[in-house]
Design a protein around this motif. Structure first.
Motif, PDB file in Angstrom:
ATOM      1  N   PHE A  26      33.282  11.140  42.564  1.00  0.00           N
ATOM      2  CA  PHE A  26      32.745  12.490  42.699  1.00  0.00           C
ATOM      3  C   PHE A  26      33.797  13.587  42.561  1.00  0.00           C
ATOM      4  CE2 PHE A  26      28.814  10.602  43.933  1.00  0.00           C
ATOM      5  CZ  PHE A  26      27.858  11.574  43.664  1.00  0.00           C
ATOM      6  N   ALA A  27      35.087  13.288  42.758  1.00  0.00           N
ATOM      7  CA  ALA A  27      36.109  14.324  42.581  1.00  0.00           C
ATOM      8  C   ALA A  27      36.123  14.858  41.140  1.00  0.00           C
ATOM      9  CB  ALA A  27      37.484  13.797  42.986  1.00  0.00           C
ATOM     10  N   PRO A  28      36.162  13.975  40.118  1.00  0.00           N
ATOM     11  CA  PRO A  28      36.097  14.516  38.745  1.00  0.00           C
ATOM     12  C   PRO A  28      34.752  15.137  38.407  1.00  0.00           C
ATOM     13  CG  PRO A  28      36.093  12.103  38.719  1.00  0.00           C
ATOM     14  CD  PRO A  28      36.406  12.511  40.112  1.00  0.00           C
ATOM     15  N   ILE A  29      33.658  14.591  38.963  1.00  0.00           N
ATOM     16  CA  ILE A  29      32.341  15.173  38.686  1.00  0.00           C
ATOM     17  C   ILE A  29      32.280  16.604  39.217  1.00  0.00           C
ATOM     18  CG2 ILE A  29      29.896  15.061  39.322  1.00  0.00           C
ATOM     19  CD1 ILE A  29      30.085  12.029  39.175  1.00  0.00           C
ATOM     20  N   ALA A  30      32.723  16.802  40.462  1.00  0.00           N
ATOM     21  CA  ALA A  30      32.683  18.146  41.057  1.00  0.00           C
ATOM     22  C   ALA A  30      33.615  19.106  40.324  1.00  0.00           C
ATOM     23  CB  ALA A  30      33.070  18.057  42.535  1.00  0.00           C
ATOM     24  N   ALA A  31      34.829  18.646  40.012  1.00  0.00           N
ATOM     25  CA  ALA A  31      35.800  19.511  39.346  1.00  0.00           C
ATOM     26  C   ALA A  31      35.334  19.899  37.947  1.00  0.00           C
ATOM     27  CB  ALA A  31      37.153  18.818  39.281  1.00  0.00           C
ATOM     28  N   LEU A  32      34.881  18.909  37.184  1.00  0.00           N
ATOM     29  CA  LEU A  32      34.478  19.188  35.804  1.00  0.00           C
ATOM     30  C   LEU A  32      33.150  19.923  35.740  1.00  0.00           C
ATOM     31  CD1 LEU A  32      35.619  15.852  34.124  1.00  0.00           C
ATOM     32  CD2 LEU A  32      36.798  18.052  34.193  1.00  0.00           C
TER      33      LEU A  32
END
Length: 463
Positions: A26-32
């Protein structure tokens, strides 16, 4: 709108972490997602050039520390050293002081220079033993370790070698001993209120008949019939890690100088290393190796039958912890590059009081990025000159700026998406739903301590 986008990404990640979803996912999903809403064409470049670049850079530097820390903690557990230390502590202080013992051990290791991530791995085995024997709910272990390792010895106690106390010195031309009396006052505030809170939670659990718990995850695996070693032998590897970390910190610059160029026959070009930036990491790695060797020498007979499986478990735990934290690091880097983050940083500059301005700015940016050191670095890199000019105008010593910045960095950084919190919960085998509420209360105490120290300075002038 740009601010809302940045805050929405932060909220998504916090909710996902609290509900038990993988931060690695979820870190890359939220950031992107935030990048997509800001500039769709920047999604792929931001993923490769910012998120992955920062994530891989973190793993490159710190994965060996996670790995060695996990192996060290597992060997402490399998050898019976943790149980021996717990038995000795209970004989000396009684079961009523279990939480105090864990807080003091964490504080000793952290103040000795051991990375707080390593402290989590090293202390958990005998924290679990002590809490079990004292019948204290396991869900209180993370908050207890957080008080000892993530609070006053990380950034308030004068002279602490943790990075959160070192970063301000490069901006304010101060030392790790800046504002010693304010640091001591802040330490007493956090320690006292933290212990009162933990004891209150323990008493509350006892009144309703809640014990250590059953069917728990990641429980220590010390055999019941193992012959416990002498407690002085058992504690010696822990002390050795702290002492050798300090010694290697002194020795490494003497051995390598300021920079070192590596040129092996098969290399196309030499590799030059900045030793100043690597000394702390190399020192911890070397100290952990010494600790591991000591445990193997003193406890090999008890360890050997489970060494293969134990090492696999340690490697798995280290990979999960490192990837969780590295993903957080990448997320923070992406959010910090967005226009909404810059708008928020500009808005914070409007707070008139220089110390309150600094405290609010640092703790908010640490919370947004999920990193005490990352948030403080961003805040001071962009606003340190503003803080310095305002401090000079108000006759505030730069030492006070140093102490306030350091203490503020360890406040709201411990939100649900913080890498250290996620690592702590993963190592202890607990979820956010089970244990985060108590960690957050320690966070609130730590945040209040910053403003308490500011009030003490204005009321008394103590530095």
């Amino acid at each position: 709108m740009s601010v809302i986008i940045a805050l929405a990404a932060l909220t998504l990640l916090m909710v996902a972490a609290y509900r038990g979803y993988s931060v690695i996912l979820f870190a890359p999903i939220a950031a992107l997602g935030a990048v997509l809403l800001t500039d769709p064409s920047a999604v792929a470049p931001a993923f490769t050039g910012v998120f992955m670049e920062k994530m891989v850079g973190f793993i490159k530097l710190y994965f060996p520390v996670f790995l060695l820390g996990a192996v060290f903690g597992k060997l402490i557990e399998l050898s019976g050293f943790s149980r021996s230390i717990v038995a000795a502590a209970i004989r000396l202080l009684g079961t009523r002081q279990a939480m105090l013992v864990i807080v003091l051990v964490c504080a000793l290791l952290t103040y000795g220079g051991v990375s707080l991530f390593v402290v989590v791995f090293a202390v958990y085995p005998f924290a679990a033993e002590m809490f079990r024997q004292s019948n204290i709910p396991k869900r209180l272990i993370p908050a207890t370790i957080a008080l000892g390792a993530f609070s006053f010895t990380m950034d308030a106690l004068p002279g602490t070698p943790q990075i959160q106390n070192i970063i301000p010195s490069t901006f304010f031309n101060t030392t790790a001993w800046a504002a010693p009396w304010l640091g001591v006052i802040g330490t007493i505030f956090v320690f006292s209120l933290g212990m009162l809170f933990l004891q209150r939670q323990r008493n509350k659990a006892q009144r309703v008949g809640e014990g250590y718990g059953t069917e728990l995850r990641n429980e220590p695996e010390t055999a019941e019939d193992i012959k416990l070693p002498n407690p002085w032998i058992a504690v010696s590897p822990l002390l050795a890690v702290g002492i050798m970390n300090l010694m290697f910190t002194q020795w490494i610059p003497q051995w390598y100088g300021k920079t070192h160029s590596l040129a092996l026959p098969g290399m196309a070009a030499p590799v030059t290393s900045d030793i100043a930036k690597l000394t702390a990491i190399w020192a911890v790695q070397a100290a952990l190796l010494v600790g591991i060797i000591m445990v193997l020498l003193f406890g090999f007979r008890a360890i050997r039958s489970k060494l293969a499986e134990g090492s696999k478990s340690a490697v798995g735990g280290a990979l999960l912890a490192a990837m969780n934290t590295a993903s957080e690091y990448g997320f923070g880097a992406v959010i910090a590059s967005l226009p909404g983050f810059l708008v928020l940083a500009d808005w914070l500059k409007s707070i008139p009081n220089p110390l309150v301005n600094e405290a609010v700015t640092v703790t908010l940016l640490a919370g947004i990025t999920g990193s005490a050191s990352g948030g403080m670095s961003i805040a001071l890199a962009t606003m340190s000159e503003t803080f310095i000019n305002a401090a000079h105008a108000a006759n505030i010593p730069l030492e006070v700026l140093h102490r306030v910045a350091a203490m503020a960095s360890g406040g709201m950084d411990t939100l649900p998406h913080n890498g250290a919190v996620i690592t702590l919960l993963a190592v202890t085998g607990l979820t956010h739903r089970e244990a985060y509420k108590d960690i957050f209360c320690i966070t609130l105490i730590k945040t209040l301590a910053v403003f308490f120290v500011i009030g003490v300075f204005y009321a008394t002038g103590i530095v």
